[in-house]
Design a protein around this motif. Sequence first.
Motif, mmCIF file in Angstrom:
data_model
loop_
_atom_site.group_PDB
_atom_site.id
_atom_site.type_symbol
_atom_site.label_atom_id
_atom_site.label_comp_id
_atom_site.label_asym_id
_atom_site.label_seq_id
_atom_site.Cartn_x
_atom_site.Cartn_y
_atom_site.Cartn_z
ATOM 1 N N TRP A 1 -41.983 8.253 -16.070
ATOM 2 C CA TRP A 1 -42.290 7.245 -15.043
ATOM 3 C C TRP A 1 -41.115 6.279 -14.945
ATOM 4 O O TRP A 1 -40.948 5.390 -15.777
ATOM 5 N N GLN A 2 -40.288 6.495 -13.958
ATOM 6 C CA GLN A 2 -39.146 5.633 -13.732
ATOM 7 C C GLN A 2 -39.584 4.366 -12.995
ATOM 8 O O GLN A 2 -40.458 4.419 -12.119
ATOM 9 N N ARG A 3 -38.985 3.285 -13.337
ATOM 10 C CA ARG A 3 -39.296 2.022 -12.669
ATOM 11 C C ARG A 3 -39.064 2.145 -11.156
ATOM 12 O O ARG A 3 -38.037 2.644 -10.713
ATOM 13 N N GLY A 4 -40.054 1.711 -10.403
ATOM 14 C CA GLY A 4 -39.954 1.779 -8.959
ATOM 15 C C GLY A 4 -40.397 3.094 -8.371
ATOM 16 O O GLY A 4 -40.363 3.267 -7.147
ATOM 17 N N SER B 1 -44.678 -7.213 -12.270
ATOM 18 C CA SER B 1 -45.069 -5.898 -11.766
ATOM 19 C C SER B 1 -44.754 -4.773 -12.743
ATOM 20 O O SER B 1 -45.242 -3.654 -12.572
ATOM 21 N N TRP B 2 -43.953 -5.054 -13.734
ATOM 22 C CA TRP B 2 -43.524 -4.033 -14.708
ATOM 23 C C TRP B 2 -43.481 -4.680 -16.098
ATOM 24 O O TRP B 2 -42.426 -4.979 -16.635
ATOM 25 N N PRO B 3 -44.636 -4.885 -16.742
ATOM 26 C CA PRO B 3 -44.663 -5.572 -18.043
ATOM 27 C C PRO B 3 -44.322 -4.626 -19.188
ATOM 28 O O PRO B 3 -45.089 -4.468 -20.140
ATOM 29 N N TRP B 4 -43.189 -3.988 -19.072
ATOM 30 C CA TRP B 4 -42.779 -2.961 -20.037
ATOM 31 C C TRP B 4 -41.385 -3.286 -20.542
ATOM 32 O O TRP B 4 -40.618 -3.994 -19.899
ATOM 33 N N LEU B 5 -41.030 -2.745 -21.705
ATOM 34 C CA LEU B 5 -39.772 -3.125 -22.345
ATOM 35 C C LEU B 5 -38.593 -2.245 -21.929
ATOM 36 O O LEU B 5 -37.452 -2.525 -22.324
ATOM 37 N N GLU B 6 -38.833 -1.167 -21.177
ATOM 38 C CA GLU B 6 -37.767 -0.269 -20.733
ATOM 39 C C GLU B 6 -37.939 0.025 -19.249
ATOM 40 O O GLU B 6 -39.021 -0.194 -18.688
ATOM 41 N N ASP B 7 -36.904 0.591 -18.652
ATOM 42 C CA ASP B 7 -36.986 0.959 -17.237
ATOM 43 C C ASP B 7 -37.631 2.327 -17.023
ATOM 44 O O ASP B 7 -37.748 2.784 -15.887
ATOM 45 N N CYS B 8 -38.038 2.966 -18.104
ATOM 46 C CA CYS B 8 -38.710 4.254 -18.002
ATOM 47 C C CYS B 8 -39.817 4.319 -19.048
ATOM 48 O O CYS B 8 -39.573 4.033 -20.230
ATOM 49 N N VAL B 9 -41.011 4.665 -18.619
ATOM 50 C CA VAL B 9 -42.122 4.908 -19.549
ATOM 51 C C VAL B 9 -42.053 6.379 -19.924
ATOM 52 O O VAL B 9 -42.218 7.249 -19.061
ATOM 53 N N THR B 10 -41.814 6.676 -21.197
ATOM 54 C CA THR B 10 -41.511 8.056 -21.588
ATOM 55 C C THR B 10 -42.667 8.679 -22.385
ATOM 56 O O THR B 10 -43.635 9.141 -21.813
ATOM 57 N N TYR B 11 -42.586 8.680 -23.709
ATOM 58 C CA TYR B 11 -43.572 9.397 -24.521
ATOM 59 C C TYR B 11 -44.074 8.495 -25.653
ATOM 60 O O TYR B 11 -43.413 7.524 -26.042
#
Length: 712
Positions: free
Chosen positions: A608-611, A546-556
């Motif tokens: 965009w914080q996870r969750g 559900s979160w195929p990203w390397l951090e818990d926050c999508v930033t810039y």
Amino acid sequence: MLSVTDPGRRYSYPDEVRFELPERDLASYQRAADFLNLSHADLLCVQHEFGIYGGAAGSYLINLLKRLRLPVVTTLHTVLREPTEEQALVMEELSHRSDALVVMSERGRRILEETYSVPAGKIEVIPHGIPDVPFIDPNFYKDQFGVAGRPVMLTFGLLSPGKGIENGIKALPAILQKNPELVYVILGATHPNLVQAEGETYRVSLERLAISLGVESHVIFVNQFVDDQELSEYIGSADIYLTPYLNPAQITSGTLAYCFGAGKAVVSTPYWHAEELLADGRGALVGFQDPEGIAREVNTLLGTPTLLHAMRKQAYLSGRDMVWSRVGERYAQLFERLLEAGEARPRGLRRPATLDVEPAQLPIWRFEHLQALNDDTGMLQHAVHSVPDHRHGYCTDDNARALLLVTQLESMGEPLEDLRRIQSRCAAFLNHAFQLDSGRFRNFMSFDRHWLESVGSEDSHGRALWALGTVVGLTHQPNLRNWAARLFERALPVMEGFSSPRAWAFAVLGLNEYLRILDGDLLAHRWRLELCERLLACFRAGADDSWPWLEDCVTYDNPRLPQALILSSRWLERPDMRDTGLRALSWLMQAQTAPAGHFRPIGCEGFWQRGEAPATHDQQPLEAAAAVAACLEALHATGDRHWRQQADRAFSWFLGNNDLQQPLYDATNGGCFDGLQPTGLNRNQGAESTLSFLMALADMRRLLDDEAATGT
């Protein structure tokens, strides 16, 4: 007649020219096709040379031919045995879209058949046309040039290093020992592109060479363009015509054809056209970079008048088939044959295409605001509306972006007359920002040129490496490349201790550009693999379904992370990196799609914080530019046109396809507003925003060049 106009130039064309094609205006090529389709023309004859038409390897011409409803005959002034990938694609499309290809030598025919697989029946050999001049004694013209009674050796044409004229000058001492009255006339202005890039450096070097050899009284430089009549008289005055060219792969030489057909004794290096034209005693061939050989052949001819006369006469008689009237007959016969054999093509404008087939036109280049933000120190960070704001000074981030952009424009062949100063100033800023003792870049500098920190951020360091690597890989300026390579090497080792994934990604993008030209650098290869492995490990550790990203926050600057993996996977042959990057980018682009379908980048007001839900306010141009670049990289990696549409969607955010339905691009000055806020546009036009738009526009223009070259 249609004529191509050089960037920034205006010409007074004769009445025969009905349509002007600005070299780098893609839309004008499409309009030219419509103009021809509606005209009374029966056929289009294209004069093709790499470097005349806009786009990668002149690919804009293909856009014209794709829309054309007339038979096409293409005359090839250059036929390359070892083309670049872009040149090969253009040649393939030219062959496909031309009813006949004309070359000027049998060797050209063989190369078309062997290298480009052009059917033999599609190729016509018609020699280079020449004026029909009488066979005249050279002494008839010598007095008007002040060389009466003296042997004259002539070289003419636009002056450039590839002409090898230094070897003609080096031959003079040995020639003068036996022919002490000889004068060497070097006729022609320096090539305009060379003057723009280097000034008169080459001509000055030739003048100094003549002085150092003590032959200055035997060399005449005529630094000008001459009209046809004056050129004919200069050629007429010559006893020997010399072409000491350095490149064997020259399929056509108009200057050689002119002098040969005028009955001149020719001494030449054995480039392809000369080998064929001067065979069987019709001229004398010497080795490349062989001044002794030039002197030997010139002295032999001048010392044996019967041999000189026989060579002149044989050349003149052989050249009768090359005079314009005979060449014109050959072309007319070819045109008639094609028109009689072919079915009539439908006339009129081409049927309009939908945007998924033919995307909307891109904005034109405008750099006024970029130039306003650049002063003697470098790029100013901010502006109040369009007025540069001195209070916030400068930063390495923006100077790196500007250096990267201008170098990309240079590699695309865009006019740089007004931008080279920006390139130089930004390079100087990065050079000053780097600290040799720590191996780190500082980032922020006040307007009064005081650094505001001892060490800059890891991300600014990564961006500096990205810019330096791009300079190494793309610039045409040897001195600038050497500087960038040296600084890149010094700034790379500290990446060992960096923990920022974005700094890794920026450095990877720079390493890929660096390795474009220095592929043998094993250390750079190891760094690219190391940093990509770090990125991949972070994705594996932080991602789930559900979160195929390397951090818990999508930033810039988010798309740059998958972009680095997708790009590198092509060269590292790592499908796992490619798949991880594509998965992350697909998820990110889906999340950045508004319910109405337009691009909506993650807002900087909360990220965009996870969750949680992504922030929608304070949308930044940086994100749209990164999305364009990453989607185009995915297109190159997969060939999936879905990514082309995604790049279009992200770019259209700049043009008003966004939450506010307002353009961020300022068409009056080339600037870009700083973002979308709840209250409306942020109407300040800072460096980051303006550079982001221009970088995205460069990416989209390169895409159009590629599509024009491939016919897609």
